[in-house]
Design a protein around this motif. Structure first.
Motif, short mmCIF file in Angstrom:
data_model
loop_
_atom_site.label_atom_id
_atom_site.label_comp_id
_atom_site.label_asym_id
_atom_site.label_seq_id
_atom_site.Cartn_x
_atom_site.Cartn_y
_atom_site.Cartn_z
N THR A 67 -68.22 52.61 -18.42
CA THR A 67 -69.02 52.74 -17.19
C THR A 67 -68.58 51.72 -16.14
N ILE A 68 -68.36 50.50 -16.55
CA ILE A 68 -67.93 49.46 -15.60
C ILE A 68 -66.56 49.80 -15.02
N LEU A 69 -65.65 50.24 -15.87
CA LEU A 69 -64.32 50.62 -15.40
C LEU A 69 -64.38 51.83 -14.48
N GLU A 70 -65.22 52.80 -14.80
CA GLU A 70 -65.38 53.96 -13.93
C GLU A 70 -65.97 53.56 -12.58
N ASN A 71 -66.88 52.58 -12.59
CA ASN A 71 -67.44 52.07 -11.33
C ASN A 71 -66.33 51.48 -10.45
N SER A 87 -66.55 44.76 -9.97
CA SER A 87 -66.69 45.44 -11.26
C SER A 87 -65.69 44.88 -12.28
N LEU A 88 -64.46 44.67 -11.84
CA LEU A 88 -63.45 44.12 -12.75
C LEU A 88 -63.77 42.68 -13.14
N GLU A 89 -64.34 41.90 -12.22
CA GLU A 89 -64.76 40.54 -12.56
C GLU A 89 -65.87 40.57 -13.61
N GLU A 90 -66.82 41.48 -13.43
CA GLU A 90 -67.90 41.64 -14.41
C GLU A 90 -67.32 42.00 -15.78
#
Length: 107
Positions: A67-71, A87-90
């Protein structure tokens, strides 16, 4: 483009850094797509019961990662690099802190 074999904090950082260079945006998009592909494959295996067995709840963790990568990918589709970077930092922080559902650090 370098073949990505593992998703770890360093590979996510490298992808995030590519977003700082307008000539490497497509490389970053390709990296994110590859990460999603890797995680989806692991999710499929976890759902099939072959990754970590019943020792941990890896499927929910992998779903969260996807989900984070898709975001990040969706943000890039909207030309919003700042949101993609967030998003990538998260995601990188999650990998660094290993908030995963099982030990050792990788399944």
């Amino acid at each position: 483009m370098e073949q990505m074999l593992i998703v770890n904090p360093d590979s996510v950082k490298a992808t995030r850094e590519k977003l700082g260079d307008p000539t490497r945006t497509q490389e970053a998009i390709d990296d994110i797509k590859k990460m999603i592909e890797i995680k989806q494959t692991l999710l499929w295996r976890a759902d099939a019961g072959t990754c970590c067995g019943s020792l941990c709840n890896i499927a929910s963790f992998l779903s969260r990662e996807i989900t984070i990568l898709e975001n990040a990918l969706n943000a890039l589709g909207k030309n919003n690099k700042a949101e993609a970077i967030r998003s990538l930092e998260e995601y990188q922080q999650i990998l660094e802190s290993n908030n995963g559902p099982c030990e050792p650090k990788s399944c």
